[in-house]
Design a protein around this motif. Structure first.
Motif, PDB file in Angstrom:
ATOM      1  N   ASP A   1       0.823  -1.210   0.000  1.00 17.19           N
ATOM      2  CA  ASP A   1       0.000   0.000   0.000  1.00 17.19           C
ATOM      3  C   ASP A   1       0.860   1.264   0.000  1.00 17.19           C
ATOM      4  O   ASP A   1       0.423   2.323  -0.465  1.00 17.19           O
ATOM      5  CB  ASP A   1      -0.920   0.024   1.222  1.00 17.19           C
ATOM      6  N   GLU A   2       2.090   1.173   0.539  1.00 18.59           N
ATOM      7  CA  GLU A   2       2.938   2.354   0.621  1.00 18.59           C
ATOM      8  C   GLU A   2       3.320   2.893  -0.754  1.00 18.59           C
ATOM      9  O   GLU A   2       3.621   4.079  -0.903  1.00 18.59           O
ATOM     10  CB  GLU A   2       4.200   2.037   1.424  1.00 18.59           C
ATOM     11  N   GLN A   3       3.322   2.021  -1.766  1.00 16.78           N
ATOM     12  CA  GLN A   3       3.713   2.467  -3.110  1.00 16.78           C
ATOM     13  C   GLN A   3       2.529   2.964  -3.939  1.00 16.78           C
ATOM     14  O   GLN A   3       2.714   3.409  -5.075  1.00 16.78           O
ATOM     15  CB  GLN A   3       4.407   1.336  -3.876  1.00 16.78           C
TER      16      GLN A   3
ATOM     17  N   ARG B   1       0.153   5.701  -8.655  1.00 14.03           N
ATOM     18  CA  ARG B   1      -0.891   6.540  -9.248  1.00 14.03           C
ATOM     19  C   ARG B   1      -0.268   7.702 -10.032  1.00 14.03           C
ATOM     20  O   ARG B   1      -0.806   8.137 -11.060  1.00 14.03           O
ATOM     21  CB  ARG B   1      -1.834   7.061  -8.165  1.00 14.03           C
ATOM     22  N   GLU B   2       0.872   8.217  -9.558  1.00 14.11           N
ATOM     23  CA  GLU B   2       1.554   9.281 -10.303  1.00 14.11           C
ATOM     24  C   GLU B   2       2.071   8.758 -11.649  1.00 14.11           C
ATOM     25  O   GLU B   2       2.001   9.448 -12.673  1.00 14.11           O
ATOM     26  CB  GLU B   2       2.708   9.839  -9.472  1.00 14.11           C
ATOM     27  N   ILE B   3       2.595   7.534 -11.644  1.00 14.68           N
ATOM     28  CA  ILE B   3       3.059   6.927 -12.902  1.00 14.68           C
ATOM     29  C   ILE B   3       1.879   6.764 -13.862  1.00 14.68           C
ATOM     30  O   ILE B   3       1.981   7.067 -15.060  1.00 14.68           O
ATOM     31  CB  ILE B   3       3.729   5.563 -12.620  1.00 14.68           C
ATOM     32  N   ALA B   4       0.754   6.314 -13.330  1.00 14.65           N
ATOM     33  CA  ALA B   4      -0.435   6.137 -14.168  1.00 14.65           C
ATOM     34  C   ALA B   4      -0.890   7.468 -14.759  1.00 14.65           C
ATOM     35  O   ALA B   4      -1.276   7.540 -15.936  1.00 14.65           O
ATOM     36  CB  ALA B   4      -1.556   5.503 -13.356  1.00 14.65           C
TER      37      ALA B   4
ATOM     38  N   ALA C   1      -4.577  -1.794  -7.006  1.00 10.98           N
ATOM     39  CA  ALA C   1      -4.187  -1.608  -5.597  1.00 10.98           C
ATOM     40  C   ALA C   1      -4.996  -2.536  -4.699  1.00 10.98           C
ATOM     41  O   ALA C   1      -5.167  -2.265  -3.503  1.00 10.98           O
ATOM     42  CB  ALA C   1      -4.393  -0.153  -5.189  1.00 10.98           C
ATOM     43  N   GLY C   2      -5.484  -3.652  -5.265  1.00 11.62           N
ATOM     44  CA  GLY C   2      -6.306  -4.579  -4.502  1.00 11.62           C
ATOM     45  C   GLY C   2      -5.510  -5.367  -3.475  1.00 11.62           C
ATOM     46  O   GLY C   2      -4.287  -5.216  -3.330  1.00 11.62           O
ATOM     47  N   ASP C   3      -6.216  -6.280  -2.792  1.00 14.09           N
ATOM     48  CA  ASP C   3      -5.616  -7.020  -1.680  1.00 14.09           C
ATOM     49  C   ASP C   3      -4.960  -8.331  -2.108  1.00 14.09           C
ATOM     50  O   ASP C   3      -4.349  -9.004  -1.263  1.00 14.09           O
ATOM     51  CB  ASP C   3      -6.698  -7.330  -0.625  1.00 14.09           C
ATOM     52  N   ASP C   4      -5.072  -8.722  -3.381  1.00 12.57           N
ATOM     53  CA  ASP C   4      -4.487  -9.996  -3.811  1.00 12.57           C
ATOM     54  C   ASP C   4      -2.968  -9.950  -3.711  1.00 12.57           C
ATOM     55  O   ASP C   4      -2.341  -8.878  -3.780  1.00 12.57           O
ATOM     56  CB  ASP C   4      -4.885 -10.306  -5.264  1.00 12.57           C
TER      57      ASP C   4
ATOM     58  N   ALA D   1       6.032  -1.832  -8.897  1.00 14.10           N
ATOM     59  CA  ALA D   1       6.793  -0.854  -8.107  1.00 14.10           C
ATOM     60  C   ALA D   1       6.815  -1.267  -6.641  1.00 14.10           C
ATOM     61  O   ALA D   1       5.771  -1.355  -5.995  1.00 14.10           O
ATOM     62  CB  ALA D   1       6.182   0.536  -8.249  1.00 14.10           C
ATOM     63  N   GLY D   2       8.043  -1.567  -6.138  1.00 16.85           N
ATOM     64  CA  GLY D   2       8.238  -1.841  -4.722  1.00 16.85           C
ATOM     65  C   GLY D   2       8.922  -0.664  -4.056  1.00 16.85           C
ATOM     66  O   GLY D   2       9.147   0.389  -4.684  1.00 16.85           O
TER      67      GLY D   2
END
Length: 686
Positions: A587-589, A594-597, A611-614, A634-635
Motif C-alpha cells: 500500500d505504501e507504493q 498513481r503518479e506513474i499512471a 491496488a487490490g488485496d491480492d 513498483a516496490g
C-alpha cells in the motif's frame, strides 16, 4: 501449423486406348503408395474447359494424355474424403441395416454423410463406426464403377432408398449440390471384396474414387448433428456424421492440432473470457453488443481506419438504417436478394374514423446494403468530371437475415457495420482506381497485423445476374488486370459474383494458417444505370460514371472476430483495451504508482492501477490472463530510485527502469502501432 506441402505437379502421362489409367501411371514410375500416391487422374483441359477426374480403372477409347493427381493435393484429398464417406455409409448400414442413405460429399478438410435413422447417433456409436471402418479399410475393398442401363434399372435397385430415388429423379435438372448424380451417365460404385470379388455394398455415385479402401490411410469421425435433407427446412431432418480424412497420419495429426488451437482461439469464448462482447437472448440471434473493453478495441480499429481514409481522399457520409422498399426495387435487391433481407414493416397507413384506409401504407426495410443510399447522395445534385473520382465512405450498419444455423458469433452476424466505400469515376480512371484501391486495402490490412494474402476473382453466374455480356467482360477484365499487377496469387471463383458485379476478394491467412475472406472490390455497371447516375464530361456531354464497391474489413464485427482469433486475444498494445496495469507491491507504493499512471494517461495511454488485496503473483497471473501487454511493478526500492519494473505477457521482466524512460518507451511502442508482443528483449534499447 499446416498440412505438408503437396508434391509438384508431374508431367502428363499418356494412356493408350484400351489401357487403364492405373497401368499407365505405374508404367510412368509414379508413386502408388505413401502420401504422394496417385489416386486418380485428370484429363487435360480442352476447348470446353477444365479436364475431368477419372478413376485409375478408367479405360479410354482413344489415346489420351492425363495429369496424375496425388493424394496430397486438394483434388486428391477430396477423392480420399469422398471414398471415406462411402466407407462410413457402409459401416452404418452394417451396424444399422434400417438406415436410409442421404448424401456424402467431401467438404473443406473432411466429409460428411447424412442418414435417416430412428435413433440419433451417440459418441459411443461413432467409436463403433470407426472400428467398423478400420476393418473395411484394412480389407482393401475395391471401388468399382458401374453404369446403370436406364433410370428404371436404377429405380429398381434403389427401391429401398427413398432419398437416392429422389436424387435420380433430379438428374438433368439441378444436381450441382451432390456427388451422387451428374454428367451424361447415371452410375453406382460397388465395394468389392478383395479376394472373392463379391459385391459387399453399393452406393449411387458419379465418382471418382480411390482404387481400394487401403488408399484411405488416415481418418477420424468428428461429431454428429441434425441436418435437413438437401438443406431445406421443408424436408425431413436427418442425422449427419462428420469426419476427416488425409493422405497420411502426419497430415491428419497436424489438422487435429490445428483444430485444437482454433478451439482455444474461438472468438466467442475469448469474447466472454475477456469481457469484450455478448449476444443477449433478449436482443436476438446474431445481434451483438460490445462491452466497454470491446468498445475500446472497436473504437481504435475504426479511428485508425478513418484516419487512413481521410489521408486517401475519402469523404465521409452517413445513411439511415431503414428505408422505403422502393429503393431496393430500384437497386434490384428485392428481386435478387430478398431472402437475405429482414421482412418488410408496413408503415404510414392512415385510417378514417370508420376504419377505412385514407392513405395506404408502404413497406419499409432494414437496409442490407449501403450502396443504394450512396447513389442517392451522388444523384442529389449535378456532378462534374472535375469531382471524380468521388470516394464516399461510411461506417454503415446493415442487417441481413442469416438462417439460424448459419449465424456464428461475430463472423456471421445478422447486424453488423461495414466499412463501406463507393467510388464513382470516369472510364479512363477505372484501372488506376482499382489498383490504388487494392494497394490501400492490402496496406491497411498489414497495419492490423495480417500479411499473408492471395486474391480470388469471382465471375458472372449467367443465371443469377443482370447486365450485358460486354459490361461484365469489361468489369471482369479490369479487375483481373489489377489483381495480376498486384503480384499476388490469383485464384478464379467461376460463377461466384453477386448479381450485379464481378469482384476481387482478398483472402488472408491468420496466425494458424486459416484463410479468411476479408476485403472485396467490385466493378458495377448496373447500379449507375438503375439510378440514372450522370456527370458532366469535359466536352459538356452527360455520361454515366463507373462505380466501384469496396468493403475493406468486410464488417467491423467480423474483422474484430478475425483479429481476436489471429492474436488469440492478445491484441497489439495499440489496440489493447488496457495497455498498462500498474501494480504496487504494498500500500505504501500506491501514491507513487498513481503518479506513474497519471503520467501515462497524459501521453494517451490506457492504464489501470491494481491496488487490490491480492498477492503480487495472483495479480500478475490475473493480468497475464487478461492479455495486458505491459505490467509495471513498483516496490519500495523502485520508488526510492524513481524507477519501475516491467513484466510482459511472455513472463519476461526488465527491472530498474527510470519512470520517465518507462513512460517514453511505452508511449513510443503504442504510437508505432507495433503488432508484435512487447518483451524484455524487444523493449530493451540496443
Amino acid at each position: 501449423m499446416s498440412a505438408p506441402a503437396p508434391s509438384p505437379a508431374p508431367a502428363p502421362v499418356r494412356v493408350p486406348a484400351g489401357t487403364t489409367a492405373g497401368a499407365a501411371v505405374r508404367e510412368a514410375g509414379l508413386p502408388t503408395n505413401g502420401p504422394s500416391a496417385v489416386v486418380v487422374v485428370r484429363t487435360l483441359p480442352d476447348g470446353d474447359g477444365a479436364g475431368q477426374l477419372r478413376d485409375l480403372a478408367w479405360i479410354p477409347d482413344v489415346d489420351v494424355e492425363v495429369e496424375s493427381v496425388g493424394a496430397d493435393t486438394p483434388d486428391g484429398r477430396a477423392v480420399i474424403r469422398h471414398s471415406a464417406a462411402h466407407v462410413l455409409a457402409q459401416a452404418v448400414q452394417q451396424l444399422r441395416p434400417e438406415a436410409k442413405l442421404g448424401i456424402g460429399p467431401p467438404v473443406v478438410d473432411g466429409f460428411y454423410y447424412d442418414f435417416d435413422v430412428e435413433v440419433p447417433f451417440t459418441p459411443e456409436d461413432l467409436t463403433k463406426l470407426e472400428s467398423a471402418m478400420k476393418k473395411i479399410i484394412k480389407a482393401g475393398q475395391k471401388f468399382a464403377r458401374r453404369r446403370y442401363d436406364s433410370l428404371d434399372d436404377a429405380r429398381k435397385e434403389l427401391a429401398d432408398e427413398p432419398y437416392k430415388l429422389e436424387l435420380i429423379e433430379l438428374k438433368g435438372v439441378d444436381t450441382s449440390e451432390v456427388m451422387e448424380v451428374g454428367g451424361a451417365e447415371l452410375t453406382a460404385y460397388d465395394n468389392v471384396h478383395a479376394h472373392t470379388g463379391e459385391v459387399v455394398w453399393s452406393d449411387l455415385c458419379r465418382g471418382p474414387h480411390v482404387p481400394t479402401t487401403k488408399f484411405i490411410p488416415a481418418f477420424k469421425l468428428m461429431r454428429s448433428a441434425a441436418a435437413y435433407w438437401r438443406g431445406s427446412e421443408k424436408n425431413p431432418m436427418l442425422q449427419r456424421i462428420y469426419g476427416t480424412a488425409w493422405e497420411s497420419t502426419e497430415a491428419m495429426d497436424l489438422h487435429l492440432d490445428r483444430l485444437l488451437e482454433a478451439e482455444k482461439r474461438d472468438h466467442r469464448r475469448l469474447g466472454s473470457e475477456l469481457d469484450l462482447f455478448s449476444f443477449p437472448d433478449e436482443i436476438g440471434s446474431g445481434l451483438p453488443v460490445f462491452h466497454p473493453k470491446g468498445g475500446i478495441i472497436r473504437r481504435e480499429m475504426e479511428a485508425y481506419s478513418r484516419q487512413r481514409h481521410e489521408e486517401s481522399g475519402y469523404e465521409f457520409v452517413t445513411s439511415p438504417h431503414i428505408t422505403k422498399g422502393q429503393l431496393f426495387e430500384t437497386s434490384g435487391h428485392l428481386d435478387w436478394y430478398a431472402e437475405g433481407m429482414y421482412p418488410a414493416m408496413h408503415l404510414d397507413a392512415e385510417h378514417n374514423a370508420d376504419g377505412t384506409v385514407r392513405k395506404p401504407g408502404q413497406d419499409y426495410y432494414l437496409k442490407p446494403m449501403n450502396c443504394p443510399m450512396h447513389n442517392l447522395i451522388f444523384r442529389s445534385r449535378g456532378r462534374s468530371y472535375r469531382e471524380l473520382p468521388l470516394r464516399l465512405f461510411e461506417f454503415g450498419t446493415v442487417y441481413r437475415y442469416e438462417k439460424s444455423g448459419v449465424v456464428h458469433g461475430l463472423t456471421r452476424a445478422r447486424g453488423f457495420t461495414q466499412d463501406d466505400a463507393h467510388i464513382y469515376c470516369t472510364p479512363d480512371q477505372l484501372q488506376d482506381e482499382i489498383k490504388s484501391l487494392l494497394r490501400f486495402v492490402l496496406d491497411l490490412l498489414r497495419d492490423y497485423g495480417l500479411d499473408d494474402f492471395y486474391l480470388e476473382l469471382s465471375t458472372r453466374n449467367p443465371e443469377k445476374s443482370v447486365g450485358t455480356d460486354e459490361q461484365w467482360e469489361e468489369a471482369t477484365e479490369a479487375l483481373r488486370v489489377a489483381a495480376e499487377d498486384s503480384g499476388l496469387e490469383l485464384v478464379l471463383d467461376p460463377g461466384g459474383a453477386a448479381f450485379y458485379a464481378p469482384k476481387i476478394s482478398v483472402q488472408a491467412k491468420d496466425a494458424i494458417g486459416r484463410t479468411w475472406q476479408l476485403s472485396t472490390i467490385q466493378v458495377d455497371f448496373q447500379l449507375p444505370d438503375r439510378f440514372d447516375l450522370e456527370y458532366t464530361a469535359a466536352d459538356g456531354s452527360r455520361r454515366q460514371p463507373y462505380m466501384v464497391h469496396r468493403a475493406l474489413f468486410g464488417s467491423i464485427e467480423r474483422f474484430f472476430g478475425v483479429l481476436l482469433e489471429h492474436y488469440a486475444g492478445a491484441f497489439p498494445a495499440w489496440l489493447a483495451p488496457v495497455q498498462v496495469v500498474a501494480i504496487p507491491v504494498t500500500d505504501e507504493q500506491v501514491p507513487a504508482v498513481r503518479e506513474i499512471a497519471a503520467a501515462l494517461r497524459a501521453r494517451g495511454i490506457r492504464v489501470e492501477v491494481d491496488a487490490g488485496d491480492d498477492r503480487m503473483q495472483k495479480k500478475i497471473r490475473t493480468h497475464t490472463l487478461a492479455k495486458v501487454p505491459f505490467m509495471l511493478l513498483a516496490g519500495a526500492r523502485d520508488v526510492e530510485a524513481g524507477a519501475v519494473s516491467f513484466r510482459f505477457r511472455d513472463g519476461t521482466q526488465v527491472n530498474g527502469v527510470p519512470v520517465s524512460d518507462a513512460v517514453d518507451r511505452i508511449a513510443a511502442w503504442v504510437a508505432s502501432r507495433n503488432n508484435a508482443n512487447p518483451t524484455a528483449d524487444a523493449l530493451t534499447p540496443a
